[in-house]
Every structure is written in structure tokens, then in C-alpha cells.
Scaffold this motif. Structure first.
Motif, PDB file in Angstrom:
ATOM      1  N   ARG A  82       3.750  10.076  -9.851  1.00 52.19           N
ATOM      2  CA  ARG A  82       2.917  10.521 -10.978  1.00 52.19           C
ATOM      3  C   ARG A  82       2.454  11.962 -10.813  1.00 52.19           C
ATOM      4  N   ALA A  83       2.309  12.399  -9.562  1.00 50.32           N
ATOM      5  CA  ALA A  83       1.878  13.768  -9.291  1.00 50.32           C
ATOM      6  C   ALA A  83       3.043  14.758  -9.352  1.00 50.32           C
ATOM      7  N   GLY A  84       4.266  14.245  -9.526  1.00 49.22           N
ATOM      8  CA  GLY A  84       5.423  15.124  -9.654  1.00 49.22           C
ATOM      9  C   GLY A  84       6.210  15.337  -8.379  1.00 49.22           C
ATOM     10  N   VAL A  85       5.885  14.612  -7.334  1.00 45.58           N
ATOM     11  CA  VAL A  85       6.643  14.729  -6.089  1.00 45.58           C
ATOM     12  C   VAL A  85       8.062  14.229  -6.349  1.00 45.58           C
ATOM     13  N   ASP A  86       9.049  15.015  -5.939  1.00 43.96           N
ATOM     14  CA  ASP A  86      10.425  14.609  -6.214  1.00 43.96           C
ATOM     15  C   ASP A  86      11.237  14.346  -4.947  1.00 43.96           C
ATOM     16  N   GLU A  87      10.602  14.387  -3.797  1.00 45.15           N
ATOM     17  CA  GLU A  87      11.314  14.088  -2.560  1.00 45.15           C
ATOM     18  C   GLU A  87      10.326  13.561  -1.523  1.00 45.15           C
ATOM     19  N   VAL A  88      10.674  12.463  -0.902  1.00 45.07           N
ATOM     20  CA  VAL A  88       9.866  11.887   0.178  1.00 45.07           C
ATOM     21  C   VAL A  88      10.809  11.420   1.287  1.00 45.07           C
ATOM     22  N   ALA A  95      11.187  -2.323  -3.587  1.00 44.59           N
ATOM     23  CA  ALA A  95      11.081  -3.275  -4.697  1.00 44.59           C
ATOM     24  C   ALA A  95       9.747  -3.095  -5.425  1.00 44.59           C
ATOM     25  N   ALA A  96       8.655  -2.956  -4.670  1.00 43.27           N
ATOM     26  CA  ALA A  96       7.349  -2.777  -5.295  1.00 43.27           C
ATOM     27  C   ALA A  96       7.276  -1.458  -6.050  1.00 43.27           C
ATOM     28  N   PHE A  97       7.847  -0.406  -5.466  1.00 35.93           N
ATOM     29  CA  PHE A  97       7.861   0.898  -6.143  1.00 35.93           C
ATOM     30  C   PHE A  97       8.615   0.807  -7.457  1.00 35.93           C
ATOM     31  N   HIS A  98       9.805   0.224  -7.420  1.00 37.34           N
ATOM     32  CA  HIS A  98      10.602   0.114  -8.654  1.00 37.34           C
ATOM     33  C   HIS A  98       9.951  -0.796  -9.675  1.00 37.34           C
ATOM     34  N   ALA A  99       9.266  -1.830  -9.246  1.00 36.03           N
ATOM     35  CA  ALA A  99       8.562  -2.722 -10.175  1.00 36.03           C
ATOM     36  C   ALA A  99       7.454  -1.959 -10.898  1.00 36.03           C
ATOM     37  N   ASP A 100       6.769  -1.068 -10.187  1.00 29.14           N
ATOM     38  CA  ASP A 100       5.700  -0.284 -10.804  1.00 29.14           C
ATOM     39  C   ASP A 100       6.246   0.776 -11.753  1.00 29.14           C
ATOM     40  N   GLN A 101       7.506   1.141 -11.601  1.00 30.46           N
ATOM     41  CA  GLN A 101       8.138   2.142 -12.465  1.00 30.46           C
ATOM     42  C   GLN A 101       8.562   1.551 -13.797  1.00 30.46           C
ATOM     43  N   GLU A 134       0.827  -1.212   0.000  1.00 28.73           N
ATOM     44  CA  GLU A 134       0.000   0.000   0.000  1.00 28.73           C
ATOM     45  C   GLU A 134       0.858   1.258   0.000  1.00 28.73           C
ATOM     46  N   VAL A 135       1.934   1.235   0.780  1.00 31.07           N
ATOM     47  CA  VAL A 135       2.847   2.384   0.811  1.00 31.07           C
ATOM     48  C   VAL A 135       3.496   2.561  -0.558  1.00 31.07           C
ATOM     49  N   ALA A 136       3.921   1.465  -1.172  1.00 31.26           N
ATOM     50  CA  ALA A 136       4.545   1.545  -2.505  1.00 31.26           C
ATOM     51  C   ALA A 136       3.572   2.128  -3.521  1.00 31.26           C
ATOM     52  N   ARG A 137       2.300   1.713  -3.477  1.00 31.19           N
ATOM     53  CA  ARG A 137       1.303   2.283  -4.396  1.00 31.19           C
ATOM     54  C   ARG A 137       1.149   3.779  -4.168  1.00 31.19           C
ATOM     55  N   GLY A 138       1.181   4.195  -2.913  1.00 28.12           N
ATOM     56  CA  GLY A 138       1.115   5.626  -2.616  1.00 28.12           C
ATOM     57  C   GLY A 138       2.308   6.374  -3.175  1.00 28.12           C
ATOM     58  N   LEU A 139       3.494   5.769  -3.080  1.00 24.58           N
ATOM     59  CA  LEU A 139       4.696   6.401  -3.637  1.00 24.58           C
ATOM     60  C   LEU A 139       4.600   6.531  -5.155  1.00 24.58           C
ATOM     61  N   VAL A 140       4.016   5.534  -5.800  1.00 24.45           N
ATOM     62  CA  VAL A 140       3.816   5.612  -7.246  1.00 24.45           C
ATOM     63  C   VAL A 140       2.907   6.795  -7.578  1.00 24.45           C
ATOM     64  N   GLU A 141       1.845   6.975  -6.800  1.00 19.57           N
ATOM     65  CA  GLU A 141       0.943   8.107  -7.021  1.00 19.57           C
ATOM     66  C   GLU A 141       1.656   9.430  -6.788  1.00 19.57           C
TER      67      GLU A 141
END
Length: 81
Positions: A44-50, A74-80, A34-41
Motif C-alpha cells: 500500500r505504501a508503494g514498495v515494489d521489492e522485498v 497465501a495470506a498476502f495474496h488473499a489480502d490483495q 503478521e509478516v503478511a500484514r506487514g507486506l500488505v502495508e
């Protein structure tokens, strides 16, 4: 920054502010997937730092925090891809 984004938060009302941050998606929580999906969003919204802060998980579950971080990334990079 938060007020400019339209969020109503104030230090005198920390419980309400925390709820606002969680409800708005400013603060991510949940399973690593769920956190990885949020990072993907965010991406996509243009956030460049977390900031990924797993200190609470570390306090409660020890080294599981490191495993969660690996799973999130790993999940974040897989979605990228």
C-alpha cells in the motif's frame, strides 16, 4: 537509503541499528500472518521489492520455513484479492 528515509543507523552501533530497523517496520518479524500484514502495508505504501529471508527459521525449525513461506504468501495474496 536508510538515512535518507530518516532512520538513524550506523554500523558501529549494530544493536541500536537493529532495534531501529525493527521499531520502524523496515524489518518484519512475527507469525506468518503478521509478516503478511506487514507486506500488505508495504504494498500500500508503494514498495515494489522485498526480500523474504527465512534462513533463521530454517536453521531453527528446518522445513517449517517452507510452510511459513507458503502461509505468508497465501495470506498476502488473499489480502490483495
Amino acid at each position: 537509503m536508510l538515512r535518507r528515509a530518516g532512520l538513524r543507523v550506523h554500523p558501529a552501533h549494530s544493536n541500536l541499528g537493529a532495534r531501529t530497523l525493527m521499531d520502524s517496520g523496515t524489518f518484519l518479524y512475527g507469525t506468518p500472518a503478521e509478516v503478511a500484514r506487514g507486506l500488505v502495508e508495504y504494498d500500500r505504501a508503494g514498495v515494489d521489492e522485498v526480500v523474504l529471508n527465512l534462513a533463521g527459521v530454517g536453521v531453527e525449525h528446518g522445513s517449517a520455513a517452507a510452510a511459513d513461506l507458503r502461509e505468508i504468501l497465501a495470506a498476502f495474496h488473499a489480502d490483495q484479492g
